[in-house]
Scaffold this motif. Structure first.
Motif, PDB file in Angstrom:
ATOM      1  N   GLN A  30       0.851  -1.190   0.000  1.00 45.13           N
ATOM      2  CA  GLN A  30       0.000   0.000   0.000  1.00 45.13           C
ATOM      3  C   GLN A  30       0.888   1.241   0.000  1.00 45.13           C
ATOM      4  OE1 GLN A  30      -3.132   0.161   2.884  1.00 45.13           O
ATOM      5  NE2 GLN A  30      -3.849  -1.922   2.465  1.00 45.13           N
ATOM      6  N   VAL A  31       0.665   2.098  -0.989  1.00 47.00           N
ATOM      7  CA  VAL A  31       1.463   3.314  -1.140  1.00 47.00           C
ATOM      8  C   VAL A  31       0.543   4.521  -0.964  1.00 47.00           C
ATOM      9  CG1 VAL A  31       3.026   4.611  -2.613  1.00 47.00           C
ATOM     10  CG2 VAL A  31       2.962   2.106  -2.766  1.00 47.00           C
ATOM     11  N   LEU A  32       0.926   5.419  -0.062  1.00 51.25           N
ATOM     12  CA  LEU A  32       0.171   6.649   0.165  1.00 51.25           C
ATOM     13  C   LEU A  32       0.837   7.782  -0.623  1.00 51.25           C
ATOM     14  CD1 LEU A  32      -2.170   7.956   1.815  1.00 51.25           C
ATOM     15  CD2 LEU A  32      -0.452   8.559   3.527  1.00 51.25           C
ATOM     16  N   PHE A 150      -6.517   1.647  -6.863  1.00 53.51           N
ATOM     17  CA  PHE A 150      -6.202   2.908  -6.187  1.00 53.51           C
ATOM     18  C   PHE A 150      -7.487   3.680  -5.907  1.00 53.51           C
ATOM     19  CE2 PHE A 150      -5.856   3.589 -10.751  1.00 53.51           C
ATOM     20  CZ  PHE A 150      -6.679   4.685 -10.958  1.00 53.51           C
ATOM     21  N   ASP A 151      -7.358   4.627  -4.988  1.00 52.07           N
ATOM     22  CA  ASP A 151      -8.477   5.492  -4.625  1.00 52.07           C
ATOM     23  C   ASP A 151      -7.916   6.885  -4.323  1.00 52.07           C
ATOM     24  OD1 ASP A 151     -11.316   5.950  -3.837  1.00 52.07           O
ATOM     25  OD2 ASP A 151     -10.384   6.352  -1.888  1.00 52.07           O
ATOM     26  N   ILE A 152      -8.643   7.922  -4.743  1.00 55.64           N
ATOM     27  CA  ILE A 152      -8.178   9.303  -4.546  1.00 55.64           C
ATOM     28  C   ILE A 152      -9.282  10.121  -3.878  1.00 55.64           C
ATOM     29  CG2 ILE A 152      -7.426  11.424  -5.692  1.00 55.64           C
ATOM     30  CD1 ILE A 152      -6.208   9.746  -7.872  1.00 55.64           C
ATOM     31  N   GLN A 164      -4.668  16.535  -2.324  1.00 53.23           N
ATOM     32  CA  GLN A 164      -5.140  15.207  -2.730  1.00 53.23           C
ATOM     33  C   GLN A 164      -4.384  14.123  -1.965  1.00 53.23           C
ATOM     34  OE1 GLN A 164      -4.824  15.365  -7.293  1.00 53.23           O
ATOM     35  NE2 GLN A 164      -3.718  17.120  -6.460  1.00 53.23           N
ATOM     36  N   VAL A 165      -5.110  13.053  -1.686  1.00 55.38           N
ATOM     37  CA  VAL A 165      -4.512  11.873  -1.057  1.00 55.38           C
ATOM     38  C   VAL A 165      -4.904  10.653  -1.891  1.00 55.38           C
ATOM     39  CG1 VAL A 165      -4.383  10.408   0.982  1.00 55.38           C
ATOM     40  CG2 VAL A 165      -4.594  12.891   1.244  1.00 55.38           C
ATOM     41  N   GLY A 166      -3.900   9.986  -2.425  1.00 51.46           N
ATOM     42  CA  GLY A 166      -4.142   8.766  -3.201  1.00 51.46           C
ATOM     43  C   GLY A 166      -3.584   7.549  -2.490  1.00 51.46           C
ATOM     44  N   VAL A 167      -4.344   6.468  -2.498  1.00 49.39           N
ATOM     45  CA  VAL A 167      -3.893   5.194  -1.922  1.00 49.39           C
ATOM     46  C   VAL A 167      -3.814   4.182  -3.063  1.00 49.39           C
ATOM     47  CG1 VAL A 167      -4.366   3.341  -0.286  1.00 49.39           C
ATOM     48  CG2 VAL A 167      -4.941   5.714   0.304  1.00 49.39           C
ATOM     49  N   ILE A 168      -2.618   3.665  -3.287  1.00 47.00           N
ATOM     50  CA  ILE A 168      -2.383   2.679  -4.343  1.00 47.00           C
ATOM     51  C   ILE A 168      -2.121   1.327  -3.681  1.00 47.00           C
ATOM     52  CG2 ILE A 168      -0.949   2.045  -6.321  1.00 47.00           C
ATOM     53  CD1 ILE A 168      -0.193   5.034  -6.507  1.00 47.00           C
ATOM     54  N   ILE A 169      -2.823   0.302  -4.145  1.00 55.59           N
ATOM     55  CA  ILE A 169      -2.666  -1.055  -3.601  1.00 55.59           C
ATOM     56  C   ILE A 169      -2.168  -1.963  -4.718  1.00 55.59           C
ATOM     57  CG2 ILE A 169      -3.818  -3.011  -2.511  1.00 55.59           C
ATOM     58  CD1 ILE A 169      -5.857  -1.044  -1.374  1.00 55.59           C
ATOM     59  N   VAL A 170      -1.024  -2.589  -4.473  1.00 54.43           N
ATOM     60  CA  VAL A 170      -0.422  -3.489  -5.458  1.00 54.43           C
ATOM     61  C   VAL A 170      -0.192  -4.847  -4.799  1.00 54.43           C
ATOM     62  CG1 VAL A 170       1.455  -3.855  -7.096  1.00 54.43           C
ATOM     63  CG2 VAL A 170       0.765  -1.523  -6.491  1.00 54.43           C
ATOM     64  N   ARG A 171      -0.681  -5.901  -5.438  1.00 47.60           N
ATOM     65  CA  ARG A 171      -0.450  -7.268  -4.956  1.00 47.60           C
ATOM     66  C   ARG A 171       0.725  -7.842  -5.736  1.00 47.60           C
ATOM     67  NH1 ARG A 171      -2.062  -9.664  -0.255  1.00 47.60           N
ATOM     68  NH2 ARG A 171      -1.867 -11.912  -0.442  1.00 47.60           N
ATOM     69  N   VAL A 172       1.850  -8.062  -5.070  1.00 44.52           N
ATOM     70  CA  VAL A 172       3.065  -8.491  -5.766  1.00 44.52           C
ATOM     71  C   VAL A 172       3.405  -9.932  -5.404  1.00 44.52           C
ATOM     72  CG1 VAL A 172       3.997  -6.159  -5.920  1.00 44.52           C
ATOM     73  CG2 VAL A 172       4.548  -7.575  -3.935  1.00 44.52           C
ATOM     74  N   LYS A 173       4.012 -10.625  -6.365  1.00 41.96           N
ATOM     75  CA  LYS A 173       4.514 -11.979  -6.155  1.00 41.96           C
ATOM     76  C   LYS A 173       5.992 -12.017  -6.522  1.00 41.96           C
ATOM     77  CE  LYS A 173       0.237 -14.524  -7.118  1.00 41.96           C
ATOM     78  NZ  LYS A 173      -0.407 -15.556  -7.976  1.00 41.96           N
ATOM     79  N   VAL A 174       6.790 -12.563  -5.625  1.00 41.37           N
ATOM     80  CA  VAL A 174       8.204 -12.783  -5.913  1.00 41.37           C
ATOM     81  C   VAL A 174       8.334 -14.188  -6.500  1.00 41.37           C
ATOM     82  CG1 VAL A 174      10.537 -12.860  -4.986  1.00 41.37           C
ATOM     83  CG2 VAL A 174       8.853 -11.284  -4.004  1.00 41.37           C
ATOM     84  N   VAL A 175       8.841 -14.252  -7.725  1.00 42.46           N
ATOM     85  CA  VAL A 175       8.880 -15.510  -8.471  1.00 42.46           C
ATOM     86  C   VAL A 175      10.306 -15.782  -8.927  1.00 42.46           C
ATOM     87  CG1 VAL A 175       8.040 -16.711 -10.526  1.00 42.46           C
ATOM     88  CG2 VAL A 175       6.500 -15.216  -9.244  1.00 42.46           C
ATOM     89  N   GLU A 176      10.722 -17.041  -8.788  1.00 44.70           N
ATOM     90  CA  GLU A 176      12.010 -17.460  -9.341  1.00 44.70           C
ATOM     91  C   GLU A 176      11.775 -18.584 -10.341  1.00 44.70           C
ATOM     92  OE1 GLU A 176      16.516 -18.870  -8.087  1.00 44.70           O
ATOM     93  OE2 GLU A 176      14.899 -19.132  -6.642  1.00 44.70           O
ATOM     94  N   GLU A 177      12.402 -18.477 -11.493  1.00 45.65           N
ATOM     95  CA  GLU A 177      12.325 -19.552 -12.477  1.00 45.65           C
ATOM     96  C   GLU A 177      13.366 -20.607 -12.127  1.00 45.65           C
ATOM     97  OE1 GLU A 177      12.675 -17.860 -16.363  1.00 45.65           O
ATOM     98  OE2 GLU A 177      10.510 -17.565 -16.504  1.00 45.65           O
ATOM     99  N   ARG A 178      12.883 -21.827 -11.885  1.00 43.44           N
ATOM    100  CA  ARG A 178      13.767 -22.920 -11.499  1.00 43.44           C
ATOM    101  C   ARG A 178      13.619 -24.082 -12.473  1.00 43.44           C
ATOM    102  NH1 ARG A 178      12.998 -23.039  -4.847  1.00 43.44           N
ATOM    103  NH2 ARG A 178      13.983 -21.006  -4.468  1.00 43.44           N
ATOM    104  N   GLN A 179      14.700 -24.825 -12.632  1.00 42.82           N
ATOM    105  CA  GLN A 179      14.690 -25.970 -13.533  1.00 42.82           C
ATOM    106  C   GLN A 179      14.388 -27.245 -12.751  1.00 42.82           C
ATOM    107  OE1 GLN A 179      17.699 -25.905 -16.869  1.00 42.82           O
ATOM    108  NE2 GLN A 179      18.703 -24.477 -15.473  1.00 42.82           N
ATOM    109  N   ILE A 180      13.435 -28.004 -13.260  1.00 43.05           N
ATOM    110  CA  ILE A 180      13.066 -29.268 -12.635  1.00 43.05           C
ATOM    111  C   ILE A 180      12.901 -30.321 -13.727  1.00 43.05           C
ATOM    112  CG2 ILE A 180      11.893 -28.163 -10.688  1.00 43.05           C
ATOM    113  CD1 ILE A 180       9.234 -28.865 -12.069  1.00 43.05           C
TER     114      ILE A 180
END
Length: 359
Positions: A30-32, A150-152, A164-180
């Protein structure tokens, strides 16, 4: 084509190395974004603000720590991938999210004209992962994210100053490409062609024991065959006792399929004072993956319906196999009545899939 299916592997399997994305962590950021802007002219009110997030980026932050400290924390299924690492291992502990909040501000001036004014507000936010993760190669690590929300809200402080006040919501995933390595399975066929039984003509015996079939002691080979060199004779040791021969199939058995069992039978008449009083029971039983019987079909044929001078074909149809079916049992049982002296011969058994639809 089904998304998944059960495949019983043969003795040898083919394995292929592939690269797959492995999700290491998932966080909500969440970024303000707080800004005050001076409008180009006096305004009576702000009508609305259109906004979007541009140039959104997310970067992992790595540190390097002793592999001895991290190895016990690595999930068991991935430990062997880290065995070659000595000294230090890369660990992702933080994520930096950055971008630009682009806004189009629509306001009403003193002449009651609707005007708009553009504003770009850059933002940056660093967050700590709840659970840091060791990685194999830093270059194979990326951060994925869907479209942010986001919402402003705003307040016209004075005629030309807008807060103005903006709230930004980002859902992030940390991904690694692995060999199997993955096992290659054949493409699932709706109905694999051909007979699903092994040694359907009862040609392979070790003494009186069929090699590919299970059988009771009251079963033996006979040279009076419809085709080939041998057939199976039930009741041969004692025509007054029950006999059975059976085979389990674990290949190409699935729910919602139509199957057909066909076989050839012939009565063997005793040379002295023959009495024909028996039933030949043909069965198909289905079992789930835990070996629990769930359904089946059965046909009982009286001795009066089985010829004693030639083989006759019989058929048992299964319109649809039950849900959860994974294996099938084909069984023939010789059930004599009191005083019976005759036996029955079997040859050329076929169990085939003839149609249906995958679930």
């Amino acid at each position: 084509m089904p998304i998944e299916y059960v495949y019983t592997e043969p003795e040898e399997v083919m394995c292929l190395k592939i690269k797959v994305p492995v999700v290491l962590a998932e966080e909500e950021v969440q970024v303000l974004v707080d800004s005050t802007v001076t409008l180009p002219e006096l305004a009576k009110k702000v009508d609305h603000i259109d906004a979007k997030v541009e140039d959104l980026e997310a970067e992992p932050v790595f540190i390097h720590e002793s592999i001895g400290h991290w190895f016990p924390k690595i999930n068991h299924e991935w430990k062997h991938h880290f065995k070659h690492i000595v000294g230090h291992v890369a660990v992702v502990k933080k994520i930096i999210v950055s971008g630009v909040l682009h806004k189009q501000i629509f306001y009403v001036n003193n002449r009651d004209e609707v005007k708009h004014f553009a504003e770009n507000v850059p933002f940056t936010k660093m967050i700590d992962l709840k659970e840091p993760q060791a990685v194999l190669r830093e270059d194979d690590v990326m951060v994925q994210f869907p479209k942010p929300k986001f919402d402003i809200t705003w307040e016209l402080v004075r005629a030309s100053r807008l807060h103005q006040v903006g709230v930004i919501i980002v859902r992030v995933k940390v991904v690694e490409e692995r060999q199997i390595f993955v096992q290659l399975c054949p493409s699932p066929e709706l109905c694999p062609p051909g007979n699903l039984l092994e040694d359907p003509g009862f040609e392979q015996w070790a003494g009186n024991v069929p090699i590919f079939w299970g059988a009771t002691a009251n079963v033996a080979p006979t040279t009076v065959a419809r085709t080939g060199s041998f057939a199976a004779e039930l009741g041969v040791t004692d025509p007054a006792s029950t006999a059975a021969i059976f085979q389990t199939m674990r290949r190409a058995v699935a729910p919602a399929r139509a199957y057909k069992l066909t076989f050839w039978a012939r009565e063997n008449v005793a040379p002295v004072s023959p009495v024909s009083a028996f039933n030949l029971v043909a069965e198909v039983r289905f079992f789930d993956r835990n070996g629990v019987q769930i359904d089946g079909a059965v046909q009982s044929i009286g001795s009066v319906n089985i010829p004693d001078n030639n083989y006759q074909q019989f058929t048992l149809n299964i319109p649809v196999s039950p849900a959860g079916a994974r294996t099938a049992l084909v069984r023939f049982t010789f059930n004599p009545a009191t005083g019976n002296t005759n036996t029955v011969k079997l040859d050329d058994v076929s169990f085939e899939c003839i149609g249906g639809f995958p679930t």
